[in-house]
Design a protein around this motif. Structure first.
Motif, mmCIF file in Angstrom:
data_model
loop_
_atom_site.group_PDB
_atom_site.id
_atom_site.type_symbol
_atom_site.label_atom_id
_atom_site.label_comp_id
_atom_site.label_asym_id
_atom_site.label_seq_id
_atom_site.Cartn_x
_atom_site.Cartn_y
_atom_site.Cartn_z
ATOM 1 N N ASN A 57 3.203 -6.480 -15.013
ATOM 2 C CA ASN A 57 3.399 -7.001 -13.658
ATOM 3 C C ASN A 57 3.082 -5.939 -12.609
ATOM 4 O O ASN A 57 2.463 -6.236 -11.579
ATOM 5 C CB ASN A 57 4.824 -7.520 -13.479
ATOM 6 N N LEU A 58 3.490 -4.698 -12.868
ATOM 7 C CA LEU A 58 3.172 -3.613 -11.937
ATOM 8 C C LEU A 58 1.665 -3.399 -11.849
ATOM 9 O O LEU A 58 1.122 -3.227 -10.752
ATOM 10 C CB LEU A 58 3.862 -2.318 -12.373
ATOM 11 N N ILE A 59 0.993 -3.422 -12.989
ATOM 12 C CA ILE A 59 -0.463 -3.243 -12.985
ATOM 13 C C ILE A 59 -1.125 -4.364 -12.183
ATOM 14 O O ILE A 59 -2.031 -4.123 -11.379
ATOM 15 C CB ILE A 59 -1.016 -3.176 -14.422
ATOM 16 N N THR A 60 -0.660 -5.585 -12.385
ATOM 17 C CA THR A 60 -1.208 -6.726 -11.637
ATOM 18 C C THR A 60 -1.008 -6.529 -10.136
ATOM 19 O O THR A 60 -1.935 -6.728 -9.341
ATOM 20 C CB THR A 60 -0.541 -8.033 -12.093
ATOM 21 N N ASN A 61 0.192 -6.115 -9.745
ATOM 22 C CA ASN A 61 0.474 -5.900 -8.318
ATOM 23 C C ASN A 61 -0.401 -4.788 -7.741
ATOM 24 O O ASN A 61 -0.934 -4.922 -6.632
ATOM 25 C CB ASN A 61 1.946 -5.569 -8.108
ATOM 26 N N TYR A 62 -0.548 -3.698 -8.483
ATOM 27 C CA TYR A 62 -1.375 -2.596 -7.982
ATOM 28 C C TYR A 62 -2.855 -2.973 -7.938
ATOM 29 O O TYR A 62 -3.572 -2.536 -7.038
ATOM 30 C CB TYR A 62 -1.160 -1.338 -8.816
ATOM 31 N N ARG A 63 -3.320 -3.780 -8.875
ATOM 32 C CA ARG A 63 -4.714 -4.249 -8.813
ATOM 33 C C ARG A 63 -4.918 -5.146 -7.598
ATOM 34 O O ARG A 63 -5.952 -5.070 -6.928
ATOM 35 C CB ARG A 63 -5.081 -5.007 -10.086
ATOM 36 N N GLU A 64 -3.958 -6.010 -7.336
ATOM 37 C CA GLU A 64 -4.057 -6.868 -6.152
ATOM 38 C C GLU A 64 -4.088 -6.020 -4.888
ATOM 39 O O GLU A 64 -4.862 -6.294 -3.966
ATOM 40 C CB GLU A 64 -2.882 -7.844 -6.112
ATOM 41 N N ASN A 65 -3.249 -4.979 -4.835
ATOM 42 C CA ASN A 65 -3.240 -4.091 -3.673
ATOM 43 C C ASN A 65 -4.581 -3.372 -3.536
ATOM 44 O O ASN A 65 -5.104 -3.236 -2.430
ATOM 45 C CB ASN A 65 -2.104 -3.076 -3.778
ATOM 46 N N TYR A 66 -5.141 -2.927 -4.647
ATOM 47 C CA TYR A 66 -6.448 -2.259 -4.605
ATOM 48 C C TYR A 66 -7.500 -3.192 -4.014
ATOM 49 O O TYR A 66 -8.237 -2.821 -3.099
ATOM 50 C CB TYR A 66 -6.872 -1.812 -6.009
ATOM 51 N N ASN A 67 -7.567 -4.409 -4.531
ATOM 52 C CA ASN A 67 -8.566 -5.352 -4.028
ATOM 53 C C ASN A 67 -8.318 -5.693 -2.560
ATOM 54 O O ASN A 67 -9.262 -5.907 -1.801
ATOM 55 C CB ASN A 67 -8.612 -6.598 -4.900
ATOM 56 N N LYS A 68 -7.069 -5.751 -2.150
ATOM 57 C CA LYS A 68 -6.749 -5.996 -0.734
ATOM 58 C C LYS A 68 -7.261 -4.846 0.131
ATOM 59 O O LYS A 68 -7.853 -5.078 1.190
ATOM 60 C CB LYS A 68 -5.240 -6.162 -0.563
ATOM 61 N N GLN A 69 -7.063 -3.609 -0.320
ATOM 62 C CA GLN A 69 -7.543 -2.455 0.443
ATOM 63 C C GLN A 69 -9.066 -2.432 0.508
ATOM 64 O O GLN A 69 -9.644 -2.101 1.550
ATOM 65 C CB GLN A 69 -7.008 -1.150 -0.180
ATOM 66 N N VAL A 70 -9.730 -2.807 -0.580
ATOM 67 C CA VAL A 70 -11.192 -2.878 -0.579
ATOM 68 C C VAL A 70 -11.655 -3.946 0.414
ATOM 69 O O VAL A 70 -12.611 -3.736 1.168
ATOM 70 C CB VAL A 70 -11.742 -3.163 -1.994
ATOM 71 N N LYS A 71 -10.961 -5.073 0.440
ATOM 72 C CA LYS A 71 -11.318 -6.152 1.372
ATOM 73 C C LYS A 71 -11.205 -5.680 2.823
ATOM 74 O O LYS A 71 -12.108 -5.924 3.633
ATOM 75 C CB LYS A 71 -10.393 -7.349 1.130
ATOM 76 N N ILE A 72 -10.122 -4.994 3.149
ATOM 77 C CA ILE A 72 -9.926 -4.502 4.511
ATOM 78 C C ILE A 72 -11.010 -3.490 4.871
ATOM 79 O O ILE A 72 -11.605 -3.545 5.959
ATOM 80 C CB ILE A 72 -8.513 -3.886 4.662
ATOM 81 N N TYR A 73 -11.284 -2.567 3.950
ATOM 82 C CA TYR A 73 -12.312 -1.550 4.183
ATOM 83 C C TYR A 73 -13.679 -2.196 4.376
ATOM 84 O O TYR A 73 -14.404 -1.878 5.324
ATOM 85 C CB TYR A 73 -12.343 -0.557 3.017
ATOM 86 N N ASN A 74 -14.043 -3.110 3.475
ATOM 87 C CA ASN A 74 -15.356 -3.753 3.566
ATOM 88 C C ASN A 74 -15.504 -4.539 4.862
ATOM 89 O O ASN A 74 -16.574 -4.531 5.480
ATOM 90 C CB ASN A 74 -15.596 -4.663 2.361
ATOM 91 N N ALA A 75 -14.462 -5.227 5.270
ATOM 92 C CA ALA A 75 -14.523 -5.978 6.526
ATOM 93 C C ALA A 75 -14.752 -5.024 7.701
ATOM 94 O O ALA A 75 -15.536 -5.327 8.614
ATOM 95 C CB ALA A 75 -13.243 -6.778 6.722
ATOM 96 N N TYR A 76 -14.110 -3.881 7.669
ATOM 97 C CA TYR A 76 -14.251 -2.926 8.769
ATOM 98 C C TYR A 76 -15.655 -2.344 8.826
ATOM 99 O O TYR A 76 -16.262 -2.292 9.900
ATOM 100 C CB TYR A 76 -13.220 -1.800 8.627
ATOM 101 N N VAL A 77 -16.199 -1.890 7.693
ATOM 102 C CA VAL A 77 -17.513 -1.235 7.732
ATOM 103 C C VAL A 77 -18.652 -2.227 7.943
ATOM 104 O O VAL A 77 -19.767 -1.807 8.247
ATOM 105 C CB VAL A 77 -17.780 -0.375 6.466
ATOM 106 N N ARG A 78 -18.387 -3.515 7.820
ATOM 107 C CA ARG A 78 -19.436 -4.508 8.025
ATOM 108 C C ARG A 78 -19.403 -5.141 9.418
ATOM 109 O O ARG A 78 -20.308 -5.886 9.774
ATOM 110 C CB ARG A 78 -19.313 -5.605 6.962
#
Length: 187
Positions: free
Chosen positions: A128-149
């Protein structure tokens, strides 16, 4: 004379405006870079969090499996001694009863079932922790990608080498693999 002074004033004002515009552009681009750097660090931290939890899973599995195996061995030997004691003479049975009494004082009940439950609970928690941290990682990538684009920072950040990052997705494919794959291994 007045025209010469007013001409110099106009030139100085124009130079000041050009310098002010150049400084605003430099500070604007720098603020885009600072924000992108901050977002990159958040993505890196989220990636590290996933790696830490995956390492925890590996360590936990090894430790808990060893613990359960050792306790299973202890229970097996204790129960084997009981069975052997029942089939031998009374002196040996008395010796076994004394041994079992000592074991039962040290270990009030045989607990391998509890160890299995603990193993499963720990594994579920870790997954469950791994799942939560993976979701957080993908969320951070989404925020970063939206900003640089987004415009206008896209123009400057592309030029400065800030690239869109890729999401790390689980690949289940047609065939299941025997070994788990590290989602964050460098390609």
């Amino acid at each position: 004379m007045k025209t010469k002074n007013s001409t110099w004033k106009v030139v100085l004002i124009a130079i000041a405006i050009i310098i002010a515009v150049a400084l605003m552009a430099v500070f604007g681009v720098q603020s885009y870079m600072n924000r992108a750097i901050s977002m990159e660090e958040q993505v890196s931290t989220a990636k590290s969090d996933v790696n830490v939890q995956e390492k925890r899973r590996v360590d936990l599995l090894g430790n808990l499996v060893d613990c359960v195996n050792n306790y299973d061995k202890h229970e097996y030997e204790t129960l084997k001694a009981i069975v052997d004691g029942r089939s031998s003479n009374d002196d040996k049975a008395t010796e076994i009863k004394t041994s079992i009494k000592a074991v039962s004082e040290a270990y009030p009940e045989l607990k391998s079932n509890e160890n299995y439950k603990q193993l499963m609970n720990e594994l579920a928690t870790t997954e469950n922790l791994i799942t939560n941290y993976r979701e957080n990682y993908n969320k951070q990538v989404k925020i970063y990608n939206a900003y640089v684009r987004k415009f206008p920072q896209r123009m400057f950040l592309d030029f400065l080498g800030y690239e869109k990052q890729e999401y790390k997705l689980l690949d289940f494919g047609d065939d299941l693999q025997d070994e788990p794959q590290d989602l964050f291994a460098e390609d």
